[in-house]
Motif scaffolding. Structure first.
Motif, PDB file in Angstrom:
ATOM      1  N   VAL A  81      -2.846   6.877  -0.651  1.00 25.12           N
ATOM      2  CA  VAL A  81      -3.463   7.804   0.311  1.00 25.12           C
ATOM      3  C   VAL A  81      -2.606   9.055   0.465  1.00 25.12           C
ATOM      4  O   VAL A  81      -3.103  10.181   0.463  1.00 25.12           O
ATOM      5  CB  VAL A  81      -3.692   7.118   1.681  1.00 25.12           C
ATOM      6  CG1 VAL A  81      -4.147   8.116   2.732  1.00 25.12           C
ATOM      7  CG2 VAL A  81      -4.721   6.008   1.530  1.00 25.12           C
ATOM      8  N   SER A  82      -1.293   8.852   0.562  1.00 28.77           N
ATOM      9  CA  SER A  82      -0.360   9.956   0.738  1.00 28.77           C
ATOM     10  C   SER A  82      -0.450  10.955  -0.418  1.00 28.77           C
ATOM     11  O   SER A  82      -0.565  12.166  -0.207  1.00 28.77           O
ATOM     12  CB  SER A  82       1.055   9.387   0.842  1.00 28.77           C
ATOM     13  OG  SER A  82       1.973  10.376   1.173  1.00 28.77           O
ATOM     14  N   ILE A  83      -0.393  10.466  -1.649  1.00 26.41           N
ATOM     15  CA  ILE A  83      -0.457  11.353  -2.820  1.00 26.41           C
ATOM     16  C   ILE A  83      -1.832  12.007  -2.902  1.00 26.41           C
ATOM     17  O   ILE A  83      -1.937  13.192  -3.204  1.00 26.41           O
ATOM     18  CB  ILE A  83      -0.135  10.598  -4.134  1.00 26.41           C
ATOM     19  CG1 ILE A  83       1.298  10.058  -4.107  1.00 26.41           C
ATOM     20  CG2 ILE A  83      -0.325  11.511  -5.347  1.00 26.41           C
ATOM     21  CD1 ILE A  83       1.633   9.105  -5.253  1.00 26.41           C
ATOM     22  N   LEU A  84      -2.883  11.245  -2.622  1.00 25.07           N
ATOM     23  CA  LEU A  84      -4.239  11.783  -2.670  1.00 25.07           C
ATOM     24  C   LEU A  84      -4.398  12.960  -1.705  1.00 25.07           C
ATOM     25  O   LEU A  84      -4.873  14.026  -2.095  1.00 25.07           O
ATOM     26  CB  LEU A  84      -5.246  10.677  -2.345  1.00 25.07           C
ATOM     27  CG  LEU A  84      -6.718  11.040  -2.532  1.00 25.07           C
ATOM     28  CD1 LEU A  84      -7.012  11.354  -3.996  1.00 25.07           C
ATOM     29  CD2 LEU A  84      -7.600   9.893  -2.066  1.00 25.07           C
ATOM     30  N   VAL A  85      -3.956  12.771  -0.464  1.00 21.26           N
ATOM     31  CA  VAL A  85      -4.044  13.849   0.536  1.00 21.26           C
ATOM     32  C   VAL A  85      -3.222  15.050   0.073  1.00 21.26           C
ATOM     33  O   VAL A  85      -3.676  16.192   0.100  1.00 21.26           O
ATOM     34  CB  VAL A  85      -3.560  13.358   1.927  1.00 21.26           C
ATOM     35  CG1 VAL A  85      -3.411  14.521   2.902  1.00 21.26           C
ATOM     36  CG2 VAL A  85      -4.524  12.315   2.483  1.00 21.26           C
ATOM     37  N   MET A  86      -1.995  14.757  -0.389  1.00 18.50           N
ATOM     38  CA  MET A  86      -1.106  15.827  -0.820  1.00 18.50           C
ATOM     39  C   MET A  86      -1.698  16.621  -1.985  1.00 18.50           C
ATOM     40  O   MET A  86      -1.669  17.847  -1.998  1.00 18.50           O
ATOM     41  CB  MET A  86       0.247  15.241  -1.202  1.00 18.50           C
ATOM     42  CG  MET A  86       1.315  16.273  -1.304  1.00 18.50           C
ATOM     43  SD  MET A  86       2.944  15.522  -1.265  1.00 18.50           S
ATOM     44  CE  MET A  86       3.134  15.209   0.473  1.00 18.50           C
TER      45      MET A  86
END
Length: 170
Positions: A81-86
Motif C-alpha cells: 500500500v505504501s509503495i502504491l500510494v507513493m
C-alpha cells in the motif's frame, strides 16, 4: 497522540521512499539507455520501485532471523500500500509538471521534479502508514517480527518495538 506510531510511520515511509527513489532513478537510467518511451519508462520505474522497496524490508526482516517465506510475506504486507500510494503521487506529479516526463537525467527539471514528487509522496504516505500501523497492518507486521513474537497478534497494534533486541527463531 501516540508519538511512537508516528515515528514508526515516518521510518516506514522513509524506508519506502528510499526504495522508490532508487527504483525511479534506476528506471530512468535504464529506460534512457535502452531508448524506451515514456510509458515503458514509467512502468519500469514503478516495477523497480516495488522491487527495491520490498527488498529493503525483506533484508531487514531476514536479518532479524525470519525465514525467506516469512520475510517475503512481511515485505509484501508492509510495503504494498505504501509503495502504491507513493508511486501514484510521485508519477502523478511528474506527469502534471509540464516537461518533467521528458526531462533527462542531465536536466535540472528531472531532479527538481523527482525531489518534489517524492517529498509530496512522503507527506501523503506517512498518514496512510500510520493509519495501517494503528490497525496492526503494514509495517506493524514487520515490527511484530522484529520484536520476536508471532504468537499473539493483538500486540502488533502497540508499535514502537524497534528498540527490542529479541529476534524470531525458527
Amino acid at each position: 497522540m501516540d508519538t511512537n506510531s508516528w515515528r514508526t510511520a515516518i521510518t516506514a515511509t522513509l524506508h519506502c521512499l528510499t526504495g522508490c527513489a532508487v527504483g525511479e532513478v534506476l528506471g530512468m537510467v535504464l529506460a534512457t539507455w535502452w531508448g524506451w518511451g515514456n510509458a515503458a519508462s514509467i512502468a519500469l520505474a514503478i516495477g523497480l520501485a516495488f522491487f527495491f522497496g520490498y527488498l529493503l524490508t525483506f533484508t531487514g526482516v531476514r536479518r532479524s532471523g525470519a525465514d525467506v517465506r516469512t520475510a517475503v510475506r512481511a515485505a509484501v504486507a508492509a510495503d504494498t500500500v505504501s509503495i502504491l500510494v507513493m508511486e501514484l503521487v510521485d508519477n502523478g506529479f511528474v506527469l502534471a509538471v509540464p516537461g518533467a516526463i521528458d526531462a533527462m537525467l542531465t536536466d535540472a527539471l528531472f531532479w527538481v521534479s523527482l525531489g518534489a514528487s517524492l517529498a509530496i509522496a512522503f507527506v501523503v504516505t506517512v498518514p496512510v502508514n500510520r493509519w495501517m500501523i494503528a490497525r496492526g497492518l503494514g509495517h506493524a507486521a514487520v515490527h511484530h517480527l522484529h520484536a520476536g513474537h508471532a504468537a499473539h497478534e493483538g500486540h502488533a497494534a502497540h508499535e514502537g518495538h524497534a528498540g527490542h533486541e529479541t529476534h524470531m527463531h525458527h
